[in-house]
Design an enzyme around this catalytic site. Structure first.
Site, PDB file in Angstrom:
ATOM      1  N   ASN A 125       0.842  -1.191   0.000  1.00 19.59           N
ATOM      2  CA  ASN A 125       0.000   0.000   0.000  1.00 19.59           C
ATOM      3  C   ASN A 125       0.878   1.242   0.000  1.00 19.59           C
ATOM      4  O   ASN A 125       2.104   1.148  -0.049  1.00 19.59           O
ATOM      5  CB  ASN A 125      -0.953  -0.007   1.204  1.00 19.59           C
ATOM      6  CG  ASN A 125      -0.214  -0.118   2.516  1.00 19.59           C
ATOM      7  OD1 ASN A 125       0.532   0.777   2.910  1.00 19.59           O
ATOM      8  ND2 ASN A 125      -0.401  -1.249   3.203  1.00 19.59           N
ATOM      9  N   PRO A 185      -3.034 -12.501   9.814  1.00 18.27           N
ATOM     10  CA  PRO A 185      -3.365 -12.350  11.238  1.00 18.27           C
ATOM     11  C   PRO A 185      -3.639 -10.886  11.562  1.00 18.27           C
ATOM     12  O   PRO A 185      -3.042  -9.979  10.969  1.00 18.27           O
ATOM     13  CB  PRO A 185      -2.114 -12.860  11.953  1.00 18.27           C
ATOM     14  CG  PRO A 185      -1.007 -12.724  10.953  1.00 18.27           C
ATOM     15  CD  PRO A 185      -1.639 -12.973   9.617  1.00 18.27           C
ATOM     16  N   ASP A 186      -4.544 -10.646  12.487  1.00 23.85           N
ATOM     17  CA  ASP A 186      -4.873  -9.289  12.921  1.00 23.85           C
ATOM     18  C   ASP A 186      -3.904  -8.915  14.046  1.00 23.85           C
ATOM     19  O   ASP A 186      -4.076  -9.318  15.200  1.00 23.85           O
ATOM     20  CB  ASP A 186      -6.322  -9.222  13.408  1.00 23.85           C
ATOM     21  CG  ASP A 186      -6.794  -7.804  13.649  1.00 23.85           C
ATOM     22  OD1 ASP A 186      -5.982  -6.999  14.146  1.00 23.85           O
ATOM     23  OD2 ASP A 186      -7.960  -7.498  13.347  1.00 23.85           O
ATOM     24  N   ILE A 187      -2.876  -8.165  13.709  1.00 29.03           N
ATOM     25  CA  ILE A 187      -1.814  -7.858  14.663  1.00 29.03           C
ATOM     26  C   ILE A 187      -2.353  -7.094  15.863  1.00 29.03           C
ATOM     27  O   ILE A 187      -2.099  -7.441  17.022  1.00 29.03           O
ATOM     28  CB  ILE A 187      -0.694  -7.056  13.972  1.00 29.03           C
ATOM     29  CG1 ILE A 187      -0.054  -7.888  12.857  1.00 29.03           C
ATOM     30  CG2 ILE A 187       0.358  -6.602  14.988  1.00 29.03           C
ATOM     31  CD1 ILE A 187       0.939  -7.116  12.016  1.00 29.03           C
ATOM     32  N   LYS A 219       9.094 -16.384 -11.091  1.00 27.58           N
ATOM     33  CA  LYS A 219       8.317 -15.274 -11.625  1.00 27.58           C
ATOM     34  C   LYS A 219       7.194 -15.790 -12.512  1.00 27.58           C
ATOM     35  O   LYS A 219       7.414 -16.595 -13.413  1.00 27.58           O
ATOM     36  CB  LYS A 219       9.225 -14.344 -12.424  1.00 27.58           C
ATOM     37  CG  LYS A 219       8.482 -13.162 -13.041  1.00 27.58           C
ATOM     38  CD  LYS A 219       9.414 -12.284 -13.854  1.00 27.58           C
ATOM     39  CE  LYS A 219       8.634 -11.169 -14.543  1.00 27.58           C
ATOM     40  NZ  LYS A 219       9.514 -10.325 -15.377  1.00 27.58           N
ATOM     41  N   LYS A 226     -11.649  -4.376  18.132  1.00 29.76           N
ATOM     42  CA  LYS A 226     -10.276  -4.787  18.455  1.00 29.76           C
ATOM     43  C   LYS A 226      -9.913  -4.537  19.922  1.00 29.76           C
ATOM     44  O   LYS A 226      -8.765  -4.711  20.315  1.00 29.76           O
ATOM     45  CB  LYS A 226      -9.285  -4.060  17.528  1.00 29.76           C
ATOM     46  CG  LYS A 226      -9.451  -4.425  16.062  1.00 29.76           C
ATOM     47  CD  LYS A 226      -8.424  -3.703  15.200  1.00 29.76           C
ATOM     48  CE  LYS A 226      -8.686  -3.931  13.715  1.00 29.76           C
ATOM     49  NZ  LYS A 226      -8.432  -5.324  13.323  1.00 29.76           N
ATOM     50  N   ASP A 273      -4.405  -6.726   4.858  1.00 31.12           N
ATOM     51  CA  ASP A 273      -5.420  -7.621   5.423  1.00 31.12           C
ATOM     52  C   ASP A 273      -5.335  -9.019   4.819  1.00 31.12           C
ATOM     53  O   ASP A 273      -5.699 -10.005   5.468  1.00 31.12           O
ATOM     54  CB  ASP A 273      -6.821  -7.056   5.182  1.00 31.12           C
ATOM     55  CG  ASP A 273      -7.067  -5.787   5.975  1.00 31.12           C
ATOM     56  OD1 ASP A 273      -6.592  -5.715   7.125  1.00 31.12           O
ATOM     57  OD2 ASP A 273      -7.712  -4.862   5.446  1.00 31.12           O
ATOM     58  N   LYS A 291     -13.850  -0.143  14.622  1.00 30.84           N
ATOM     59  CA  LYS A 291     -12.552  -0.788  14.814  1.00 30.84           C
ATOM     60  C   LYS A 291     -12.116  -0.693  16.274  1.00 30.84           C
ATOM     61  O   LYS A 291     -11.558  -1.641  16.831  1.00 30.84           O
ATOM     62  CB  LYS A 291     -11.512  -0.116  13.907  1.00 30.84           C
ATOM     63  CG  LYS A 291     -10.137  -0.765  13.922  1.00 30.84           C
ATOM     64  CD  LYS A 291      -9.230  -0.113  12.882  1.00 30.84           C
ATOM     65  CE  LYS A 291      -7.849  -0.760  12.861  1.00 30.84           C
ATOM     66  NZ  LYS A 291      -6.963  -0.138  11.831  1.00 30.84           N
TER      67      LYS A 291
END
Length: 402
Positions: free
Chosen positions: A210, A307-309, A288, A343, A278, A339
């Protein structure tokens, strides 16, 4: 003095004989790694030339409020946002009086009114003018508003008098400026910060990532060190220097970041500013991937959840005080509040990345912090360094209350 490294200082030069010391002050600030932009009053120009200060600062000197070229981009507002500290040296009796009354009739006083950065004055005037009740009343009013005064000192003066009113020397002022960035709010605490993007490999050549630059997370790490914390910074791939006195751990993928964070635990506070992917490709090709010249079809990737850190760390038995970031392009506060709840966070920092002036890769930011009671605290647009120091002070206060 490392506290001045990469700090942005607007140096205001008032119309007093002590303006000759401003040249040495610019050198001392830059020697410690600060970036300096100079704003001169009309009186200041009578004592020292703008060309001298331009040569020493490495930037054009800002002179006039109604400068057509500068004001095309609202120059006084840009300077006010850019600053981490506004330091006026020398600050004459007249300048102190105008600041006390909120007068904005030149560029320097306008910048002072427009900035959210700390403001400091180095008074310089005749001893009788300093002792005058009007000046002392202005001094008290300015200090009540949170403006710091560096000095004045005592000694012989240009007019031949001896007494209070001398501007402090450049070394003294540089040290006083450095002290503006040493809050001690987090002394003795271990702070874990995540920053930057993650990269998820598709094959040995390509990856998914990103636009995060890591600038906000790195600014938070620097501000936390200033506040006395021991800082561990877990960063995805970025092109940023490591802040002084910060332990930096470089990672690539989301799983790498989680492992590094778990290895750095326990901590007292967690600030998750990283933009973590995500999803990742279910299978990473060993070679390649080649385009099939006989087929017009695209490439189909099967993705799996990372995994959701943040949720993982906030759900531990030795759970730290947990602060998340929500970088959104729409429904900012709604998504951030969700969120925060999902979380199990103490605070969440909502950041509108659809705005190019405060989004990814920008030098400035504007954020809203939401707490468990859904109370919102907004921090107006300013440099990321200044926003970071505001956030660290806010987080430290909430941590102490928890």
């Amino acid at each position: 003095m490392q506290r001045l490294y990469r700090k942005r200082i607007v140096l205001g030069v008032g119309g007093g004989i002590a303006a000759y010391k401003s040249a040495e002050l610019v050198r001392r600030l830059r020697d410690q790694g600060a970036e300096v932009r100079v704003v001169m009053t009309s009186g200041g120009r009578e004592f020292i030339t703008p060309l001298t200060l331009q040569a020493l600062s490495g930037h054009p000197v800002h002179l006039d409020l109604l400068d057509t070229a500068a004001e095309a981009a609202m120059g006084h507002i840009e300077l006010a946002r850019w600053a981490d500290l506004v330091l006026i040296a020398p600050a004459t009796a007249d300048l102190m009086a105008r600041l006390a009354q909120g007068v904005a009739n030149d560029l320097l006083t306008t910048v002072v009114l427009a900035t959210n950065a700390p403001i400091a004055l180095a008074p310089a005037m005749n001893q009788a003018m300093w002792a005058d009740p009007a000046t002392q009343a202005n001094r008290q009013l300015l200090e009540q508003r949170g403006i710091r005064l560096f000095g004045p000192g005592s000694g012989s003066q240009a007019c031949g008098d001896i007494g209070m009113g001398r501007m402090l020397e450049a070394d003294e002022l540089a040290h006083a400026a450095a002290d503006c960035f040493d809050t001690g709010l987090l002394t003795g605490l271990h702070l874990l910060i995540t920053a930057g993007p993650t990269q998820e490999n598709i094959d040995p050549v390509r990856y998914i990532t990103n636009h995060s630059s890591g600038k906000m997370g790195f600014a938070l790490a620097e501000a936390a060190v200033e506040a006395g914390a021991r800082v561990t910074l877990v960063s995805g791939p970025v092109f940023l220097p490591t802040p002084d006195r910060v332990q930096r751990i470089d990672v690539v993928s989301a799983r790498d970041m989680l492992a590094a964070c778990e290895a750095a635990m326990p901590c007292d506070l967690l600030i998750a500013a990283a933009a973590v992917a995500d999803y990742r490709p279910e299978v990473v090709a060993p070679h390649k991937l080649k385009k099939d010249p006989t087929s017009g079809e695209g490439l189909l990737l099967q993705m799996v959840r990372n995994p959701d850190i943040l949720a993982t760390l906030a759900g531990r038995e030795d759970r730290p005080f947990s602060v998340g970031f929500a970088a959104e392009t729409e429904n900012l506060l709604e998504y951030a509040t969700r969120k925060l709840r999902d979380k199990n966070l103490d605070l969440i920092v909502a950041n509108d990345v659809a705005n190019p002036g405060i989004g990814f890769n920008s030098e400035e930011n504007a954020v809203t912090v939401i707490d468990r009671q859904q109370r919102e605290t907004r921090f107006s647009q300013a440099s990321k360094g200044h926003i970071a120091r505001q956030l660290i002070a806010f987080i430290a206060d909430r941590y102490r209350q928890a």
